[in-house]
Motif scaffolding. Structure first.
Motif, mmCIF file in Angstrom:
data_model
loop_
_atom_site.group_PDB
_atom_site.id
_atom_site.type_symbol
_atom_site.label_atom_id
_atom_site.label_comp_id
_atom_site.label_asym_id
_atom_site.label_seq_id
_atom_site.Cartn_x
_atom_site.Cartn_y
_atom_site.Cartn_z
ATOM 1 N N SER D 86 -10.799 20.562 6.136
ATOM 2 C CA SER D 86 -11.804 20.798 7.173
ATOM 3 C C SER D 86 -12.919 21.688 6.610
ATOM 4 O O SER D 86 -13.029 21.897 5.403
ATOM 5 N N VAL D 87 -13.732 22.169 7.509
ATOM 6 C CA VAL D 87 -14.864 23.036 7.175
ATOM 7 C C VAL D 87 -14.340 24.432 6.804
ATOM 8 O O VAL D 87 -13.471 24.953 7.501
ATOM 9 N N ARG D 125 -13.529 15.122 3.972
ATOM 10 C CA ARG D 125 -12.988 15.424 5.307
ATOM 11 C C ARG D 125 -13.795 16.505 6.026
ATOM 12 O O ARG D 125 -13.820 16.560 7.253
ATOM 13 N N TYR D 128 -16.957 15.198 8.482
ATOM 14 C CA TYR D 128 -16.852 14.649 9.844
ATOM 15 C C TYR D 128 -16.545 15.731 10.867
ATOM 16 O O TYR D 128 -16.962 15.638 12.019
ATOM 17 N N HIS D 129 -15.840 16.776 10.415
ATOM 18 C CA HIS D 129 -15.631 17.904 11.326
ATOM 19 C C HIS D 129 -16.949 18.638 11.550
ATOM 20 O O HIS D 129 -17.269 19.040 12.673
ATOM 21 N N ARG D 131 -19.912 17.324 11.352
ATOM 22 C CA ARG D 131 -20.743 16.469 12.201
ATOM 23 C C ARG D 131 -20.379 16.643 13.677
ATOM 24 O O ARG D 131 -21.254 16.584 14.543
ATOM 25 N N GLN D 132 -19.088 16.819 13.955
ATOM 26 C CA GLN D 132 -18.685 16.994 15.351
ATOM 27 C C GLN D 132 -19.270 18.281 15.924
ATOM 28 O O GLN D 132 -19.746 18.304 17.066
ATOM 29 N N SER D 133 -19.261 19.360 15.152
ATOM 30 C CA SER D 133 -19.882 20.602 15.613
ATOM 31 C C SER D 133 -21.377 20.399 15.859
ATOM 32 O O SER D 133 -21.941 20.944 16.806
#
Lengths: 190, 190, 190, 190
Positions: D86-87, D125, D128-129, D131-133
């Motif tokens: 993740s980020v 990975r 996309y996390h 991008r969601q934020s």
């Protein structure tokens, strides 16, 4: 316990005859640890598109049969491409049907995910979307080792249905050993 | 520019006749801002399960027709339930077909996502998986306001195909205004 | 086996004194099933921002202590808000530190996730991002029942540190019972 | 329009001095198209861990300064590793602070994401996390070409702060051209 025979079923996310993922799925039985039998579920192409109105008239026989086969198995190995940065509709459609069965076959079931792709990320993005669906279904998805086969066209022997790349064959073999241990630890889907 | 007429198409993620999302999709034309026409794409149930071997023999006519309709539209409004914490297989299958068309219809196309669900999270989880697919397709997905209709059975007038809850109707109306402005800003899908 | 006492630790994703998630975390010990002790890990605010150059000089003592506390626990209950549609940086930063410890404390460890939020989705989006990190860490994250407390300001007694809403208290109690059974089934983090 | 000068800022997700992503960020100004200036934001390590109680006493100066720098820029290029699928917490923490500023600096702001990693998936990975934020923040994140630098240790000249691999340098150059066009199309973050 270590000697308990196990029976796994493979679920193939692509309908294409020459699919790289089909090659991977076909290669698995020969790589399985002793005492582990791996057989293929019938084609996901046998299922209609999910429609609750059809369900209301009764589950189509291929859905019930696939559900029964999963219930009887000690674990499910999903082998799938990634389409459009996610799970193929064909595979998701099967999951949507199976999830509606009374006594849903994925609940408490050990699940293993593999993907292969001709491209650089090997289908990785499909894994995490699939894992999210499996939370709802209360399946037990093994964490590691993840099987993400990048540049799969160079690593597979499509004609003979084998994994030709040594490192790939080795990690897949380790994955199957780990999945057998994982399934035994969980009980057979209990 | 503000007066340029727009034409949007709706893509419905459920095949069920009595679907709550169908009610939402049906309610949209009456809530559209002046100059904005909203029509329904044909049913996603008309498409076969995606199979590259079928594609090799030629795209099925419903796929080509749906692709053409999207290309001609100024934007696509996807109205969908969430199945198993993700995008319904039925909807993903349509996207998988459409993505393979030469001159893919989603590239540069404004997209708006709405979900409704009888449950507490309103289908929210489907939004972010769908957005991830849209990155690959190079679609332009509007950020806000997000339409996530929780406890939708209480907020929709299923019999008359209307949104009965005032707050919901208001936010959907605002979403359509924002989407019209968004689509005009992007050019009509260029 | 059912009588084996268990010790869980809570990890709080917010540093704010008046945090709704802090109220939830504080309410847990009183709701735990018999034989289950729940204690709070020290504040995630004690950790510096992750920097591999700092790590190269030795893990900061609060990181090592937190890692030890997790290793000794039979499970970790993460209670967290959602920030910007994902996991709070404060929580992710702690995970980033802990993941670098030799003999990583999350491997094989039972993990339970709860979120509370004043808004409509209750922090749900943070769950799935957190679960993805836990795949890498090889943690064992329980599937159900998920604790997603929507409109939490109305359901919590902030002053007295209790869950005032009956339905919420009941599902949290069920979650803790399920997590105790889950942790016992997995062995204590083995 | 094509001649309008643009000013982008880079936001670096790693604090490590020898970070591969730092090398990528440093290489960008020399690869920028004519008329595009790229400068680095100050270190994310200057920000404290996010705490709403601190915020209540006033935003720390480094948060305000970073917010101002982003507001004045025509776009933000986030260059980041992936930590734990993740980020990085460090990057997410900065986003959590910036998101709370009145007149949030990311709203309507063009954003470009790059990742580099020594491993097989190149940090994909995290994209996309992140991008969601950015959906919540209403940022405008460019879709393509995505910059995901796999096996980055072999593709970067760490000592001289350059991208040594030709194909990587080429795709990064194309990305910057595309981002300049994207930012011009959106207006300067308006």
């Amino acid at each position: 316990m270590a000697d308990q025979p196990l029976s796994f079923v493979t679920m193939l996310g692509s309908l294409r005859k020459g699919s790289l993922n089909r090659v991977v799925a076909k290669a698995l039985p020969a790589l399985a640890p002793q005492g582990v039998k791996i057989t293929a579920l019938s084609s996901l192409g046998d299922l209609p598109l999910y429609n609750a109105d059809i369900q209301a008239e009764g589950f189509p026989p291929p859905v019930r049969q696939m559900g029964d086969a999963i219930k009887q198995a000690d674990g499910v190995i999903i082998v799938t491409p990634e389409y459009n940065y996610s799970v193929p509709g064909v595979l998701k459609n099967a999951i949507d049907w199976l999830s509606r069965l009374p006594d849903t076959p994925f609940a408490g079931k050990p699940v293993d995910i593999m993907s292969a792709s001709p491209s650089i990320l090997g289908g990785a993005r499909a894994h995490y979307h699939l894992r999210q669906s499996m939370v709802f279904l209360d399946a037990l998805v093994m964490n590691k080792p993840e099987i993400i086969i990048t540049f799969a066209a160079q690593k597979l022997d499509v004609e003979n249905g084998k994994i030709s790349d040594d490192a790939t064959r080795e990690i897949v073999t380790k994955n199957l050993e780990a999945f057998a241990a994982f399934a035994r630890r969980q009980g057979s889907g209990g």
